[in-house]
Design an enzyme around this catalytic site. Sequence first.
Site, short mmCIF file in Angstrom:
data_model
loop_
_atom_site.label_atom_id
_atom_site.label_comp_id
_atom_site.label_asym_id
_atom_site.label_seq_id
_atom_site.Cartn_x
_atom_site.Cartn_y
_atom_site.Cartn_z
N LYS A 29 -7.89 10.79 4.39
CA LYS A 29 -7.47 10.50 3.03
C LYS A 29 -6.75 11.70 2.41
O LYS A 29 -5.65 11.57 1.87
CB LYS A 29 -8.69 10.13 2.17
CG LYS A 29 -8.32 9.73 0.74
CD LYS A 29 -9.53 9.71 -0.17
CE LYS A 29 -9.84 11.09 -0.65
NZ LYS A 29 -10.86 11.13 -1.73
N ASP A 39 -8.91 5.55 -0.88
CA ASP A 39 -10.02 6.11 -1.66
C ASP A 39 -10.90 4.97 -2.16
O ASP A 39 -10.72 3.82 -1.77
CB ASP A 39 -9.48 6.97 -2.81
CG ASP A 39 -8.86 6.15 -3.93
OD1 ASP A 39 -8.62 4.93 -3.74
OD2 ASP A 39 -8.58 6.73 -5.01
#
Length: 321
Positions: free
Chosen positions: A191, A209
């Site tokens: 991420k 996320d």
Amino acid sequence: MGEHGVSKRVKASNRKAEGSRSAESVPSAKAVEPVAAAKVSKPAAVAKPAKVSKPAKPAKVAGSAKPESRLAMVRRARKINRELAEVFPYAHPELDFRNPFELLVATVLSAQTTDLRVNQTTPALFAKYPTPEDLAAAVPEEVEELIRPTGFFRAKTRSIMGLAAALRDEFGGEVPGRLEDLVKLPGVGRKTAFVVLGNAFGVPGITVDTHFMRLVRRWKWTEQEDPVKIEAEIAEIFPKSEWTMLSHRVIFHGRRICHARKPACGACPITHLCPSYGEGETDPEKARKLLKYEMGGFPGQRLDPPPGYPGRPAPPLGASG
């Protein structure tokens, strides 16, 4: 006998005629079945809700009890992306940064806190330690005090000092522009790597996320729960050129409208494309009160927002909003 025989034949004939007329007026079940089957088999019937512009009442995306086809889901997903692009033409990363190093550190610090709190904390951190070399040579306790407002400050200090040392020792003090190099740095996962690649190097990536995970599942783009599997499935729906901006738009929508606990369904611009409409507040007036940041007339998360952002900058640490 002749009279009674004629009478019986007439009655029988009349009964046969009535039966014939009844059969003509009511179609048999066999006659109905092909028509119904033809209606169900048309692929456009499932995709129709995705083509409706904006009906007064949100329709169920999947239509009837029939499951939505893969093709219809892809078309609906891409239409959601296009409509979000119109709602959030200014979508952007909500962390303040001036170079790849600052973005990398800020993204690591953003774990388990808000981008706003990170943005309020990093000015002092970067003023004292502007380069990887500076941060790698810092006194850990001093770094801890500077980043304390972001939470988990001891673990985060180890991560950012560790990645700073790795950048100094292995990459000549520069942030690498490759996924395989970034994920080797302390505290950096996929991420974080995609945030840096997409926004500092222009390399397309999908940022999965908590907001992104929540929305793509609400929209039935995927049923996966693992971030890597979600990333892989969403990557198959959209062209690579859309990945970075898709991430920004979905995250913007999740932060401002489609909240975790109480989505503002009644103020959402894509209800006609959402199969989860009704999970949140559907009354328009009540829903509008749930909107956050610029959508609700409040300051955004960045102290230094990019040009074109329609909201107000966030206040510095310690100032009232």
